[in-house]
Motif scaffolding. Structure first.
Motif, short mmCIF file in Angstrom:
data_model
loop_
_atom_site.label_atom_id
_atom_site.label_comp_id
_atom_site.label_asym_id
_atom_site.label_seq_id
_atom_site.Cartn_x
_atom_site.Cartn_y
_atom_site.Cartn_z
N LEU A 179 -0.07 19.98 -12.88
CA LEU A 179 -0.51 18.00 -13.60
C LEU A 179 1.00 17.19 -13.18
CD1 LEU A 179 -3.21 19.12 -16.45
CD2 LEU A 179 -3.45 18.66 -13.86
N LYS A 180 1.78 17.76 -13.32
CA LYS A 180 3.07 17.00 -13.42
C LYS A 180 3.36 16.08 -15.19
CE LYS A 180 4.13 15.96 -8.59
NZ LYS A 180 4.60 15.05 -7.56
N LYS A 181 2.42 17.28 -15.80
CA LYS A 181 2.44 15.87 -17.41
C LYS A 181 2.28 17.40 -18.49
CE LYS A 181 -1.32 13.52 -16.53
NZ LYS A 181 -2.67 12.77 -16.47
N SER A 216 3.85 15.82 -2.32
CA SER A 216 4.79 15.38 -2.95
C SER A 216 5.52 14.00 -2.53
CB SER A 216 6.45 15.75 -3.00
OG SER A 216 7.07 15.66 -1.73
N ALA A 217 5.43 12.58 -3.29
CA ALA A 217 5.72 11.73 -2.50
C ALA A 217 6.84 12.07 -1.67
CB ALA A 217 6.50 10.76 -4.24
N LYS A 220 4.64 12.65 1.56
CA LYS A 220 3.72 11.77 1.46
C LYS A 220 4.51 10.39 2.16
CE LYS A 220 0.85 12.22 -2.62
NZ LYS A 220 0.13 11.25 -3.66
N MET A 224 3.45 8.93 6.76
CA MET A 224 2.95 8.06 7.27
C MET A 224 3.27 7.52 8.51
SD MET A 224 4.24 5.69 3.06
CE MET A 224 3.86 4.11 3.90
N LEU B 124 8.84 1.83 4.05
CA LEU B 124 8.29 1.55 3.25
C LEU B 124 7.93 -0.03 2.95
CD1 LEU B 124 9.66 3.75 0.62
CD2 LEU B 124 6.92 4.27 2.10
N LEU B 153 2.39 2.21 -4.04
CA LEU B 153 1.04 2.34 -1.94
C LEU B 153 0.01 2.86 -2.62
CD1 LEU B 153 4.14 4.06 -0.24
CD2 LEU B 153 2.97 1.69 -0.13
N HIS B 157 -1.13 6.62 -3.84
CA HIS B 157 -1.50 6.74 -5.35
C HIS B 157 0.61 7.09 -5.44
CE1 HIS B 157 -5.44 8.51 -5.80
NE2 HIS B 157 -5.58 6.95 -5.44
N ILE B 158 0.82 6.16 -4.82
CA ILE B 158 2.57 6.48 -5.11
C ILE B 158 2.80 4.72 -5.47
CG2 ILE B 158 5.17 6.87 -4.24
CD1 ILE B 158 4.14 8.06 -1.78
N LEU B 160 6.56 3.05 -7.21
CA LEU B 160 8.04 2.59 -6.53
C LEU B 160 8.50 1.51 -7.91
CD1 LEU B 160 6.33 2.10 -3.38
CD2 LEU B 160 8.78 3.84 -3.06
N ALA B 202 0.39 10.77 -9.28
CA ALA B 202 1.49 11.76 -9.97
C ALA B 202 2.65 11.24 -8.96
CB ALA B 202 0.94 13.32 -9.98
N ASP B 203 2.93 10.69 -8.54
CA ASP B 203 3.88 10.77 -7.27
C ASP B 203 5.04 9.28 -8.18
OD1 ASP B 203 3.52 12.34 -6.37
OD2 ASP B 203 1.70 12.35 -5.36
N PHE B 204 6.15 9.02 -7.78
CA PHE B 204 6.80 8.31 -8.49
C PHE B 204 8.08 7.90 -7.67
CE2 PHE B 204 9.66 4.62 -10.78
CZ PHE B 204 8.16 4.35 -11.36
N ILE B 205 8.73 7.03 -7.07
CA ILE B 205 10.13 6.94 -6.15
C ILE B 205 10.80 5.91 -6.75
CG2 ILE B 205 11.10 6.45 -4.49
CD1 ILE B 205 9.68 8.58 -3.53
N GLU B 221 12.38 11.27 -6.14
CA GLU B 221 11.19 11.70 -6.54
C GLU B 221 12.04 12.19 -7.68
OE1 GLU B 221 9.21 13.41 -3.67
OE2 GLU B 221 6.99 13.54 -5.52
N LEU B 227 9.44 14.33 -15.39
CA LEU B 227 7.68 13.69 -15.33
C LEU B 227 7.07 14.36 -16.68
CD1 LEU B 227 6.66 12.95 -12.04
CD2 LEU B 227 7.55 10.95 -13.38
#
Lengths: 224, 268
Positions: A179-181, A216-217, A220, A224, B124, B153, B157-158, B160, B202-205, B221, B227
């Motif tokens: 979950l990353k939490k 993962s980000a 993703k 893209m 991006l 985005l 679901h990201i 930044l 759950a995704d962050f940059i 990331e 997190l």
């Protein structure tokens, strides 16, 4: 009878072990078995002491059923731990260990708990916490609440979910990583997602495969 | 109460009363509730570094607004009366705008070009359905909160976030994450989006851009441990905040003498 002196020397060498592990489902801190082993191993080895375990008897064995029909085992084992010195002298401690498991880990859990408490009590290992009531009597308002309040119904949901995942050998920590939490930060959406994932795992899909398939980000963005 | 607004003017966002992460982090250890109360009542004036950060955000994410909102501050000799008056007049006439030095203006333009030509960041910045300056209002553990992120985005679901830093390499940036609680900010924003949209985020940059030449750009990331720890910090702090609100007491550190142990390397 070297064992008495060697045990006393080992006890002297063992430092405090803090309660660094957290049971997030029920919100309490504890000293895990690994922390205990890390804390006592060197003192025992240096003093030439080794320990032999023996399963004594089954104190209690019961089959349990969860609200949703999952089957588990509730077990209490009596364990004997004999500590030997190089001259063959020894002392034996007997402790009980209790565990509940929905897979094949019930005996392991009982043995771990029994060994942990044998070591904690034989060597009276301090926690590195100031728990002397006299030392805590200052009147300044504490900086932090003693325990983070979690709604009882949320604890029940987390507990229930952890029990289900334990049936398919997925630990609470693995769920947190997925979950990353932390578990107590789960939203309704997270519960729903986990319910769906549990069904997949129950149907035979390895949890590790589900974790690996989650993008993962980084991936993703690369796709893209 | 949960809502997300694109393009809300910053002044409007700032005027909203909800709790934001910058305030919440004043409750993270080793801070105390007193730190939170102090900073709330004594907001810090904007520093030159913060002005540059704002200008850079505008350059990268809202380039069309850059010319009208960012201006070059002339050199004033503020040791003299004339210089002081000229500076005061300039500040008055440029109220609401971001004033930076001519060197910083050149840096902004250079960084924009570098960002646009960056293999990943450039992609991006051209992504379909990208959203800039997103403001969100949400319920976090029963407390009305707000957040504002640079860049998002939504389809992926990201979230930044651009960070200016003197040194952006991995070791230095890890320290920045800890020093400025970037990890709890990430967790706070992700919780916000999950609460607002009812979906999992759950995704962050982090887009780390060095504020000194040659203005290198790093993309990071946060891993799971960052997190999880960030969520814990936020949840603990929000409960502390609620307790302070209920009692009206904002305690400081304990009034006691603590033995200060020397680090292990002293005296060796």
């Amino acid at each position: 009878m070297e064992i008495y002196k060697r045990m006393a020397d080992a006890s002297k060498a063992i430092k405090a072990i803090a309660k660094d592990d957290v049971n997030r489902a029920q919100n309490f801190k504890f000293r895990g078995i690994d922390a205990i082993y890390n804390g006592v191993h060197e003192a025992l080895a240096t003093n030439g002491i080794f320990c032999v375990p023996k399963v004594g008897k089954i104190i209690k064995e019961a089959t349990i059923t969860t609200a949703k029909g999952g089957q588990g085992i509730h077990l209490v084992l009596e364990m004997e731990y004999t500590f030997f010195a190089p001259d063959g002298s020894c002392v034996t401690a007997t402790t009980w260990g209790e565990g509940i498991d929905y897979g094949d880990k019930c005996v392991n859990k009982c043995m771990s708990i029994a060994h942990k408490y044998a070591l904690l009590q034989i060597f009276t290992i301090p926690t590195d916490e100031n728990i002397d009531p006299d030392a805590m009597s200052h009147e300044v308002v504490s900086q932090k609440p003693q325990a983070r309040p979690i709604a009882p119904e949320k604890i029940d949901r987390i507990d229930d979910m952890c029990r289900h995942f334990a049936e398919v050998s997925v630990t609470p920590r693995e769920i947190e990583v997925f979950l990353k939490k932390p578990l107590d930060s789960m939203s309704d959406q997270d519960f729903n997602n986990l319910r769906a994932i549990y069904s997949e795992v129950k149907a035979g899909k390895p949890f590790s495969e589900i974790v690996a398939s989650r993008e993962s980000a980084k991936s993703k963005i690369e796709n893209m | 109460m949960n809502e997300m607004i694109y393009g809300m003017p910053f002044s409007e966002y700032q005027a909203r009363p909800e709790l934001n992460h910058s305030s919440l982090k004043n409750l993270f250890p080793p801070n105390t509730p007193l730190d939170y109360a102090w900073h709330k009542n004594n907001p810090k004036p904007k520093t030159a570094a913060m002005e540059f950060g704002t200008a850079l955000h505008t350059a990268v994410f809202e380039h069309d607004k850059f010319a009208e909102t960012v201006i070059v501050m002339p050199d004033f000799d503020r040791r003299t009366k004339v210089g002081k008056e000229a500076h005061a007049e300039f500040m008055l006439s440029s109220a609401g705008k971001t004033a930076i030095s001519s060197e910083e203006m050149i840096a902004c333009q250079y960084i924009l070009k570098t960002a646009q030509s960056h293999a990943i960041l450039g992609k991006l910045l051209r992504a379909e359905n990208r959203k800039y300056e997103v403001s969100g209002f949400f319920n976090f553990e029963g407390v009305a909160c707000k957040f504002r992120t640079d860049f998002m985005l939504p389809d992926q679901h990201i979230i930044l976030d651009l960070k200016t830093t003197k040194r952006g390499h991995e070791r230095a940036f890890k320290n920045s994450v800890l020093d400025f609680s970037y990890h709890s900010q990430a967790a706070f924003y992700l919780s916000a989006m999950a609460e607002i949209t009812g979906e999992s985020w759950a995704d962050f940059i982090w887009i780390a851009i060095e504020s000194v030449a040659p203005y290198k750009i790093y993309l990071y990331e946060p891993d799971t441990r960052w997190l999880i720890e960030g969520h814990k910090l936020c949840t603990d702090a929000i409960h502390l905040y609620k307790e302070c609100l209920e009692t009206g007491i904002y305690p400081s550190v304990a009034e006691e003498i603590t033995i200060l142990n020397a680090p292990n390397w002293i005296g060796e």
